[in-house]
Design a protein around this motif. Sequence first.
Motif, mmCIF file in Angstrom:
data_model
loop_
_atom_site.group_PDB
_atom_site.id
_atom_site.type_symbol
_atom_site.label_atom_id
_atom_site.label_comp_id
_atom_site.label_asym_id
_atom_site.label_seq_id
_atom_site.Cartn_x
_atom_site.Cartn_y
_atom_site.Cartn_z
ATOM 1 N N ASP A 14 13.459 13.466 -33.150
ATOM 2 C CA ASP A 14 13.066 12.117 -32.756
ATOM 3 C C ASP A 14 12.403 12.198 -31.389
ATOM 4 O O ASP A 14 13.035 12.002 -30.355
ATOM 5 C CB ASP A 14 14.280 11.183 -32.718
ATOM 6 N N GLU A 15 11.141 12.505 -31.399
ATOM 7 C CA GLU A 15 10.343 12.627 -30.186
ATOM 8 C C GLU A 15 9.088 11.804 -30.393
ATOM 9 O O GLU A 15 8.484 11.846 -31.469
ATOM 10 C CB GLU A 15 10.017 14.109 -29.958
ATOM 11 N N GLU A 16 8.706 11.004 -29.407
ATOM 12 C CA GLU A 16 7.625 10.032 -29.560
ATOM 13 C C GLU A 16 6.361 10.616 -30.174
ATOM 14 O O GLU A 16 5.836 10.068 -31.157
ATOM 15 C CB GLU A 16 7.290 9.388 -28.212
ATOM 16 N N GLN A 17 5.847 11.692 -29.652
ATOM 17 C CA GLN A 17 4.587 12.256 -30.165
ATOM 18 C C GLN A 17 4.734 12.731 -31.606
ATOM 19 O O GLN A 17 3.820 12.571 -32.409
ATOM 20 C CB GLN A 17 4.072 13.371 -29.268
ATOM 21 N N VAL A 19 6.781 11.492 -33.904
ATOM 22 C CA VAL A 19 6.862 10.304 -34.750
ATOM 23 C C VAL A 19 5.484 9.684 -34.928
ATOM 24 O O VAL A 19 5.074 9.349 -36.044
ATOM 25 C CB VAL A 19 7.865 9.277 -34.173
ATOM 26 N N LEU A 20 4.740 9.563 -33.839
ATOM 27 C CA LEU A 20 3.409 8.964 -33.916
ATOM 28 C C LEU A 20 2.455 9.813 -34.750
ATOM 29 O O LEU A 20 1.720 9.294 -35.592
ATOM 30 C CB LEU A 20 2.844 8.742 -32.511
ATOM 31 N N GLU A 21 2.477 11.107 -34.540
ATOM 32 C CA GLU A 21 1.566 11.990 -35.285
ATOM 33 C C GLU A 21 1.910 12.003 -36.776
ATOM 34 O O GLU A 21 1.026 11.907 -37.620
ATOM 35 C CB GLU A 21 1.621 13.419 -34.724
ATOM 36 N N ALA A 22 3.187 12.119 -37.104
ATOM 37 C CA ALA A 22 3.588 12.151 -38.516
ATOM 38 C C ALA A 22 3.221 10.842 -39.215
ATOM 39 O O ALA A 22 2.749 10.845 -40.356
ATOM 40 C CB ALA A 22 5.090 12.409 -38.634
ATOM 41 N N THR A 23 3.416 9.722 -38.529
ATOM 42 C CA THR A 23 3.085 8.428 -39.113
ATOM 43 C C THR A 23 1.582 8.303 -39.341
ATOM 44 O O THR A 23 1.137 7.876 -40.409
ATOM 45 C CB THR A 23 3.575 7.281 -38.206
ATOM 46 N N LYS A 24 0.811 8.700 -38.357
ATOM 47 C CA LYS A 24 -0.650 8.619 -38.468
ATOM 48 C C LYS A 24 -1.169 9.479 -39.616
ATOM 49 O O LYS A 24 -1.975 9.030 -40.430
ATOM 50 C CB LYS A 24 -1.299 9.043 -37.155
ATOM 51 N N VAL A 25 -0.693 10.695 -39.702
ATOM 52 C CA VAL A 25 -1.122 11.610 -40.777
ATOM 53 C C VAL A 25 -0.774 11.013 -42.145
ATOM 54 O O VAL A 25 -1.590 11.031 -43.067
ATOM 55 C CB VAL A 25 -0.485 13.005 -40.592
ATOM 56 N N LEU A 26 0.423 10.475 -42.275
ATOM 57 C CA LEU A 26 0.854 9.882 -43.540
ATOM 58 C C LEU A 26 -0.029 8.698 -43.932
ATOM 59 O O LEU A 26 -0.550 8.634 -45.051
ATOM 60 C CB LEU A 26 2.308 9.435 -43.459
ATOM 61 N N VAL A 27 -0.213 7.766 -43.023
ATOM 62 C CA VAL A 27 -0.979 6.551 -43.325
ATOM 63 C C VAL A 27 -2.434 6.883 -43.640
ATOM 64 O O VAL A 27 -3.023 6.327 -44.569
ATOM 65 C CB VAL A 27 -0.846 5.543 -42.159
ATOM 66 N N GLU A 28 -3.012 7.800 -42.890
ATOM 67 C CA GLU A 28 -4.405 8.187 -43.156
ATOM 68 C C GLU A 28 -4.553 8.822 -44.534
ATOM 69 O O GLU A 28 -5.517 8.541 -45.248
ATOM 70 C CB GLU A 28 -4.926 9.135 -42.071
ATOM 71 N N LYS A 53 14.263 6.510 -33.112
ATOM 72 C CA LYS A 53 14.237 5.361 -32.205
ATOM 73 C C LYS A 53 13.460 5.630 -30.929
ATOM 74 O O LYS A 53 13.516 4.842 -29.994
ATOM 75 C CB LYS A 53 15.651 4.893 -31.901
ATOM 76 N N SER A 54 12.699 6.717 -30.888
ATOM 77 C CA SER A 54 11.957 7.066 -29.675
ATOM 78 C C SER A 54 10.720 6.212 -29.465
ATOM 79 O O SER A 54 10.233 6.094 -28.330
ATOM 80 C CB SER A 54 11.559 8.540 -29.708
ATOM 81 N N THR A 55 10.183 5.616 -30.534
ATOM 82 C CA THR A 55 8.974 4.804 -30.434
ATOM 83 C C THR A 55 8.828 3.951 -31.687
ATOM 84 O O THR A 55 9.520 4.180 -32.675
ATOM 85 C CB THR A 55 7.722 5.695 -30.251
ATOM 86 N N ALA A 60 1.224 4.068 -34.051
ATOM 87 C CA ALA A 60 0.347 5.081 -34.651
ATOM 88 C C ALA A 60 -0.642 4.434 -35.602
ATOM 89 O O ALA A 60 -1.821 4.802 -35.636
ATOM 90 C CB ALA A 60 1.172 6.130 -35.377
ATOM 91 N N VAL A 61 -0.175 3.468 -36.379
ATOM 92 C CA VAL A 61 -1.050 2.798 -37.339
ATOM 93 C C VAL A 61 -2.145 2.039 -36.599
ATOM 94 O O VAL A 61 -3.329 2.129 -36.934
ATOM 95 C CB VAL A 61 -0.245 1.854 -38.261
ATOM 96 N N ARG A 62 -1.757 1.305 -35.567
ATOM 97 C CA ARG A 62 -2.741 0.521 -34.811
ATOM 98 C C ARG A 62 -3.710 1.398 -34.030
ATOM 99 O O ARG A 62 -4.784 0.940 -33.646
ATOM 100 C CB ARG A 62 -2.037 -0.461 -33.887
#
Length: 121
Positions: A14-17, A19-28, A53-55, A60-62
Amino acid sequence: MVRGLRGATTVEYDEEQSVLEATKVLVEEMAKENSISPSDIISVLVSTTTDVKSTFPAKAVRSINGWMYVPVMCTHEMDVPGSMPLCIRVLMHVNTDIPQRFIKHIYQNEAIKLRPDLQKK
């Protein structure tokens, strides 16, 4: 026609970067595999297990080019004993003519175990 596209992924920590990267890759990938553009999207619901809960994954989506006005909301999944840890799930509501049986739901990393029946063969 409105359809729901599902996807899920996991992070190692659970590290901010992460979480953001994994979410972005998934959504894209969800959008690419289903030929979805931001103007087709009604809303995106992102949920995480309670150990993430880090971010806010919605950040990431936005951050994706052209997605800043897509309505996105985050929430936590039920904390069920024995459930997959560090998991991020996405439900995207879209306008599409793709028949339900041809929608490509995307599962990445450890989340592949959630829906092995949907994996490409």
